[in-house]
Design an enzyme around this catalytic site. Structure first.
Site, short mmCIF file in Angstrom:
data_model
loop_
_atom_site.label_atom_id
_atom_site.label_comp_id
_atom_site.label_asym_id
_atom_site.label_seq_id
_atom_site.Cartn_x
_atom_site.Cartn_y
_atom_site.Cartn_z
N ARG A 34 0.83 -1.20 0.00
CA ARG A 34 0.00 0.00 0.00
C ARG A 34 0.87 1.26 0.00
O ARG A 34 1.88 1.30 0.70
CB ARG A 34 -0.95 0.00 1.20
CG ARG A 34 -1.93 -1.14 1.12
CD ARG A 34 -3.23 -0.90 1.87
NE ARG A 34 -4.17 -1.97 1.54
CZ ARG A 34 -5.01 -1.95 0.50
NH1 ARG A 34 -5.06 -0.88 -0.27
NH2 ARG A 34 -5.79 -2.98 0.24
N ASP A 35 0.44 2.23 -0.80
CA ASP A 35 1.15 3.51 -0.84
C ASP A 35 1.00 4.20 0.51
O ASP A 35 -0.07 4.23 1.11
CB ASP A 35 0.59 4.40 -1.96
CG ASP A 35 1.51 5.56 -2.29
OD1 ASP A 35 2.08 5.56 -3.39
OD2 ASP A 35 1.67 6.46 -1.44
N ILE A 36 2.10 4.75 1.00
CA ILE A 36 2.11 5.39 2.32
C ILE A 36 1.29 6.68 2.34
O ILE A 36 0.86 7.12 3.41
CB ILE A 36 3.58 5.65 2.74
CG1 ILE A 36 3.71 5.70 4.26
CG2 ILE A 36 4.15 6.90 2.08
CD1 ILE A 36 5.16 5.62 4.73
N ASN A 97 5.18 6.56 -13.46
CA ASN A 97 5.89 7.80 -13.72
C ASN A 97 7.35 7.48 -14.03
O ASN A 97 7.94 6.60 -13.39
CB ASN A 97 5.80 8.71 -12.50
CG ASN A 97 4.37 9.07 -12.15
OD1 ASN A 97 3.59 9.39 -13.04
ND2 ASN A 97 4.03 9.02 -10.88
N VAL A 106 10.54 7.99 -6.85
CA VAL A 106 11.32 6.82 -6.41
C VAL A 106 11.86 6.09 -7.64
O VAL A 106 11.07 5.59 -8.46
CB VAL A 106 10.46 5.87 -5.55
CG1 VAL A 106 11.30 4.67 -5.09
CG2 VAL A 106 9.87 6.59 -4.35
N HIS A 110 7.78 1.23 -10.60
CA HIS A 110 6.57 0.86 -9.86
C HIS A 110 5.34 1.28 -10.63
O HIS A 110 5.35 2.29 -11.34
CB HIS A 110 6.56 1.48 -8.45
CG HIS A 110 6.80 2.96 -8.42
ND1 HIS A 110 8.05 3.51 -8.56
CD2 HIS A 110 5.94 4.00 -8.28
CE1 HIS A 110 7.96 4.83 -8.49
NE2 HIS A 110 6.69 5.16 -8.33
N HIS A 112 1.45 2.32 -10.07
CA HIS A 112 0.41 2.71 -9.12
C HIS A 112 -0.90 2.06 -9.55
O HIS A 112 -1.33 2.23 -10.70
CB HIS A 112 0.20 4.22 -9.13
CG HIS A 112 1.37 5.04 -8.69
ND1 HIS A 112 1.45 5.63 -7.45
CD2 HIS A 112 2.52 5.37 -9.33
CE1 HIS A 112 2.59 6.30 -7.34
NE2 HIS A 112 3.26 6.17 -8.47
P1 AMP Z 1 6.37 8.25 -7.89
O1 AMP Z 1 6.20 9.74 -7.80
O2 AMP Z 1 5.63 7.64 -9.04
O3 AMP Z 1 7.82 7.85 -7.84
O4 AMP Z 1 5.63 7.66 -6.61
C1 AMP Z 1 6.27 7.26 -5.46
C2 AMP Z 1 5.21 6.82 -4.48
O5 AMP Z 1 5.82 6.12 -3.43
C3 AMP Z 1 4.40 7.96 -3.83
O6 AMP Z 1 3.01 7.78 -4.13
C4 AMP Z 1 4.70 7.81 -2.34
O7 AMP Z 1 3.59 8.11 -1.54
C5 AMP Z 1 5.11 6.36 -2.24
N1 AMP Z 1 5.98 6.02 -1.14
C6 AMP Z 1 7.12 6.64 -0.76
N2 AMP Z 1 7.69 6.00 0.28
C7 AMP Z 1 6.88 4.94 0.56
C8 AMP Z 1 6.91 3.91 1.53
N3 AMP Z 1 7.90 3.82 2.43
N4 AMP Z 1 5.93 3.00 1.53
C9 AMP Z 1 4.93 3.08 0.64
N5 AMP Z 1 4.83 4.02 -0.31
C10 AMP Z 1 5.80 4.95 -0.34
#
Ligand code: AMP
Length: 125
Positions: A34-36, A97, A106, A110, A112
């Site tokens: 799950r997204d944080i 992204n 990140v 990944h 979403h």
């Molecule tokens: P992006 O901008 O596509 O790289 O999205 C990165 C996503 O990672 C964002 O929606 C963040 O909320 C999510 N995120 C960052 N750190 C964590 C974490 N430790 N656990 C879960 N989701 C995370």
């Protein structure tokens, strides 16, 4: 230009078990959690366990087994959390992204998985 993977990114740390995650699904080759900071009632991140920086890296260089495993896991999740229409849901959106114009935070590939409400227009700005 070769792909350069930063093994200190936060999802690499999750895969190493250095920081916790709320796991939704896991296979030998893929993980979903799950997204944080959820942007919808269902907001799950699906990642391959391999070191791929973004979609084009993964799609070009991952093995067939990794690609199939990842995509099948994503399909199972959409049904398991009830957003797939085949599971009686109202649908979902998949977003990935890449790079600065894609606003990727990140640098580990990944996807979403977003659903649970009507999501509005795809691009707002
Ligand atoms: P992006 O901008 O596509 O790289 O999205 C990165 C996503 O990672 C964002 O929606 C963040 O909320 C999510 N995120 C960052 N750190 C964590 C974490 N430790 N656990 C879960 N989701 C995370």
């Amino acid at each position: 230009m070769a792909y350069e993977y930063d093994s200190e990114n936060i999802f690499a740390k999750i895969l190493r078990g250095d920081i916790p995650n709320d796991t939704v699904a896991e296979t030998e080759l893929s993980l979903a959690f799950r997204d944080i900071n959820p942007a919808a009632p269902e907001h799950i991140l699906a990642i391959p366990k391999g070191a791929y920086v973004n979609y084009d890296h993964f799609a070009a260089e991952a093995s067939d087994a990794e690609i199939v495993d990842f995509n099948r896991m994503v399909a199972r999740i959409t049904r398991a959390v009830g957003v797939a229409q085949a599971a009686g849901g109202e649908g979902y959106r998949l977003i990935t992204n890449a790079g600065p114009h894609g606003v990727q935070d990140v640098p580990h590939f990944h996807l979403h998985i977003l659903g649970g409400r009507r999501l509005g227009r795809m691009i707002s700005s």
